[in-house]
Scaffold this motif. Structure first.
Motif, PDB file in Angstrom:
ATOM      1  N   PHE A  17     -38.057   2.075  -9.272  1.00  0.00           N
ATOM      2  CA  PHE A  17     -37.090   3.052  -8.768  1.00  0.00           C
ATOM      3  C   PHE A  17     -37.279   4.393  -9.487  1.00  0.00           C
ATOM      4  N   TYR A  30     -29.844   3.514  -0.535  1.00  0.00           N
ATOM      5  CA  TYR A  30     -30.573   4.779  -0.612  1.00  0.00           C
ATOM      6  C   TYR A  30     -31.841   4.706   0.233  1.00  0.00           C
ATOM      7  N   VAL A  68     -29.802   0.085  -3.763  1.00  0.00           N
ATOM      8  CA  VAL A  68     -30.055   0.661  -5.084  1.00  0.00           C
ATOM      9  C   VAL A  68     -30.086  -0.488  -6.087  1.00  0.00           C
TER      10      VAL A  68
END
Lengths: 316, 316
Positions: B15, B191, B216
């Motif tokens: 991420f 997201y 997320v």
């Protein structure tokens, strides 16, 4: 009424019917009518502009926790409002809650931290470096409102925005060619229809989320054809890709039959814009030799001139 | 390190690797280290709390015009910050740009319009009705910052938020059990991964839009297991449906092994919350007989007590 605008009207009726009702509708309407009446009765009859500003939100849940938003600081609308007031217009400022306010552009991000000090518990003092900014935010703003030259009306959602814009357009109908719409707000193109929306917060924890968004009916057509057909109408086109900007602005001009489209690119929008109209494209820049100058100074000057011509031509 | 936290760490690494880099990282870090050093060297060693506040945005385009946002005024975080400062804590206030600021809760929506007047061009005066609110926003806020009891750090996107939280957690590691995380921010669950995101503005005009959002990675696990395992950690659960609220809060308590979960319902969150922990659920209400009272007064009081117990137990 052409069959096209009739169709768009139907699309709008169903959009409005399924929208949550506007709170304070009566209060907004009475403020609006008082403001228009006051300004129409001024000597010579006032020009009135509705400036829209900031982005609209699109709720993803009825009890709204999540929403889609459009990036817009509201700087363009706020600065333009000041310029219109200076040019003698009465301004209805339809703005997104929390965005930049007219006369407040020069304030720092955190004004209560940076602008003031208390030399003792009784007296407040403005730091010299921010004294002009504070004076403008307080004196100039209060004067514009007290003199009935500025009416501020806030919105948040796309539903509120479109319903309020319709109220304003309808209330301005009698002002005819002396009214103007300066549609700088960043309106969502997509939304989740209220009736197909989940009531409660969307639950996470069950993998990825797919959202399907419907197109918002194009308000510009119905504004031009039905709500306020005699008003002078300026719309905006924002793109991040300069290659398609002018083409898209020109298409919007033709499709919605507005009087001009202000084309701006995300990265250079504070330096220059292009005014696209049937009389050709004009590049408008800020005055580079004056650091205080903003692009809106020259933009509003140009549009006020165009509006004057439009009013004259409407009367002949 | 357990295999689960190892896995989550991997998820986080990817991420972070695909996130846009944090601007001003060095500046933030130096502010942070100075603040922590100052407060750790105070007599007795200071307790330091990181209060997160407001919603995170999730961009839908790399050159961001549209984004998904979480509703959060930031009122809870701002009010809690004041209470923590009053209880002797040093507060790192990690807040969403534009949301409610500590000491500014009592200001009206449009403070420059409503709080001040200029009796002449030189002197500014605060209206009596707002004098306490302005004094608090200016004097109390400036004092807290000047004395090094409050550090304000703004974010907008989920990428900024998670990177800044990691910086803070890592910087607070040595403060150990005297540090606390009070995670009141409304963090997006979904997201669009930066690398799979469109560069330019999504074009309308071609029918409905389908967006596919990824989850997320859950920051709480990795915060607890890796970033700041000794810190006292409070998370929040907001639901609109009271029927599932306590169940979801209890699950979060077990899953993330935080020290308490503050459960709040959208409609009643200013009146009461439930503190869910291994020692049982406690309903915390505001004092109804005092109109000035807010639920955060009693909530922070309870959590500071719990934190004291935690520190004592950590030292034995």
């Amino acid at each position: 009424m052409s069959s096209i605008s009739g169709m768009e009207d139907d699309e709008f009726s169903s959009f409005f019917e399924s929208s949550p009702t506007l709170k304070n509708k009566e209060e907004i309407l009475s403020k609006l009518n008082r403001f228009i009446e006051l300004n129409s009765s001024r000597q010579g009859g006032k020009r009135i502009v509705c400036v829209t500003s900031g982005g609209t939100t699109v709720p993803l849940e009825q009890r709204c926790v999540r929403y889609i938003d459009n990036f817009s600081s509201g700087n363009r609308g706020a600065a333009s409002t000041e310029n219109f007031v200076n040019a003698g217009y009465a301004v209805i400022f339809l703005y997104r809650r929390g965005t930049c306010q007219p006369y407040c552009r020069s304030l720092p991000d955190d004004p209560f931290l940076e602008c003031f000090e208390f030399p003792d518990a009784k007296n407040i003092r403005v730091h010299a470096s921010h004294s002009e900014a504070v004076k403008m935010a307080v004196m100039d703003q209060q004067a514009a409102i007290a003199e009935g030259r500025l009416l501020k009306l806030p919105f948040s959602t796309i539903y509120e925005y479109l319903q309020m814009l319709r109220l304003i357009a309808t209330a301005l109908k009698d002002v005819g060619p002396c009214s103007m719409f300066y549609l700088a707000a960043a309106v969502s193109d997509f939304y989740v229809p209220w009736t197909s929306m989940t009531e409660h917060k969307i639950q996470s924890g069950s993998g990825p989320l797919d959202i399907s968004l419907a197109q918002v009916p194009k308000m510009l057509s119905v504004l031009r054809s039905n709500w306020a057909p005699k008003a002078f109408c300026i719309s905006f086109k924002l793109e991040t890709d300069s290659k398609i900007l002018i083409e898209k602005a020109t298409k919007a001009l033709q499709k919605y039959k507005v009087h001009a489209v202000v084309a701006n690119e995300l990265l250079t929008r504070k330096e220059e814009v292009v005014v696209v109209s049937n009389s050709g494209n004009v590049v408008v820049r800020r005055d580079c030799d004056n650091p205080e100058s903003i692009v809106e100074d020259n933009l509003i000057h140009l549009l006020v001139d165009r509006h004057s011509t439009y009013i004259k031509e409407s009367h002949t």
